[in-house]
Design an enzyme around this catalytic site. Structure first.
Site, PDB file in Angstrom:
ATOM      1  N   ARG A  21       0.834  -1.207   0.000  1.00 48.16           N
ATOM      2  CA  ARG A  21       0.000   0.000   0.000  1.00 48.16           C
ATOM      3  C   ARG A  21       0.865   1.250   0.000  1.00 48.16           C
ATOM      4  O   ARG A  21       2.054   1.215   0.329  1.00 48.16           O
ATOM      5  CB  ARG A  21      -0.918   0.005   1.225  1.00 48.16           C
ATOM      6  CG  ARG A  21      -0.156   0.088   2.521  1.00 48.16           C
ATOM      7  CD  ARG A  21      -0.981   0.579   3.687  1.00 48.16           C
ATOM      8  NE  ARG A  21      -0.221   0.479   4.926  1.00 48.16           N
ATOM      9  CZ  ARG A  21       0.694   1.333   5.325  1.00 48.16           C
ATOM     10  NH1 ARG A  21       1.008   2.371   4.565  1.00 48.16           N
ATOM     11  NH2 ARG A  21       1.320   1.168   6.477  1.00 48.16           N
ATOM     12  N   ALA A  33      -6.104   7.089   9.472  1.00 44.32           N
ATOM     13  CA  ALA A  33      -5.046   6.931   8.472  1.00 44.32           C
ATOM     14  C   ALA A  33      -5.643   6.444   7.154  1.00 44.32           C
ATOM     15  O   ALA A  33      -6.687   5.786   7.135  1.00 44.32           O
ATOM     16  CB  ALA A  33      -3.998   5.940   8.961  1.00 44.32           C
ATOM     17  N   CYS A  80       3.176   7.250  10.092  1.00 49.13           N
ATOM     18  CA  CYS A  80       3.176   7.915   8.788  1.00 49.13           C
ATOM     19  C   CYS A  80       4.349   8.870   8.616  1.00 49.13           C
ATOM     20  O   CYS A  80       4.281   9.812   7.823  1.00 49.13           O
ATOM     21  CB  CYS A  80       1.847   8.632   8.542  1.00 49.13           C
ATOM     22  SG  CYS A  80       0.426   7.527   8.540  1.00 49.13           S
TER      23      CYS A  80
END
Length: 242
Positions: A88, A163, A194
């Site tokens: 991802r 997220a 992140c």
């Protein structure tokens, strides 16, 4: 009432044929690798015209995932929980109990074929769900995810409450979003979430919202339909997981 810009986004993301998305909710904790295998197979089937679209809501046991942009230095405690490298977008993320993960397998061939608009739709979906709890949230330039501003006497800060990390293959999406309902926030300290060290992480519970996972699911479904169109209840993959 939807803003003009959001209405424009919605007009691109709703299927012209009105076909509903399958909406499935798993109980128990679904192992991450099994979930990824399901997503890979379902996305391929959607691209081949052999299956319908699916939004799959679940919880994982505690784990960290690393997106394609993850930096090794952002994994602060590699021994704490299992670490899964994944295809991802994004960097390091935590998943665990009390966090609602929604994997989104949509056919973007039928939804405008625009990844930027799709991601904006995901953002607006989360923002709309949080609004149902009276939580004002928004996105920030240069920062992935959805954020809330917190203030007190003489201080203010912005914390991340949700997220976003997606992948698109043959114009079919998979992976998706995660919303912090009532996770153990200390579990996030094993990573730099992140890649953003200067901001914190929060949850509905941390903000004083005593919502159950069922409450969160109901808000997510209503807000999803506002952006992406109708959904219908379906049997979840791996129904015996947990």
């Amino acid at each position: 009432m939807l803003s003009h810009s959001l209405s424009e986004t919605v007009s691109k993301l709703v299927r012209a044929d009105g076909r509903p998305v399958e909406w499935a909710v798993s109980t128990g904790y679904v192992p991450y690798e099994e979930a990824v295998a399901v997503m890979e197979a379902r996305a391929a089937a959607i691209a081949a015209g052999e299956a319908g679209e699916l939004v799959w809501l679940l919880e994982h046991p505690p784990l960290y995932t690393a997106g394609v942009s993850a930096k090794d230095d952002d994994l602060l405690d590699a021994a704490r929980f299992p670490v899964h490298r994944t295809g991802r977008g994004g960097q390091f993320t935590y998943h665990g109990p009390g966090q609602r993960v929604a994997y989104v397998m949509l056919d973007l061939n039928r939804r405008g074929k625009d990844v930027r608009v799709f991601v904006r739709g995901l953002e607006q979906w989360i923002i709309g769900a949080l609004d149902r709890f009276g939580v004002q949230a928004d996105v920030r330039e240069g920062r992935v995810g959805v954020w809330v501003e917190r203030k007190g006497p003489g201080w203010s800060r912005e914390d991340k409450i949700a997220a976003i990390g997606v992948k698109v293959r043959k114009w079919v999406s998979f992976h998706g979003i995660s919303l912090n309902v009532e996770p153990e926030l200390s579990h996030f300290t094993g990573i730099v979430p992140c890649g953003i060290a200067e901001h914190g992480v929060t949850s509905l519970f941390d903000l004083g919202v005593l919502a159950t996972m069922d409450d969160a699911d109901a808000a997510l479904r209503t807000a999803f339909e506002d952006v992406f169109g109708p959904a219908e209840q379906a049997v979840p993959p791996l129904a015996k997981a947990g």
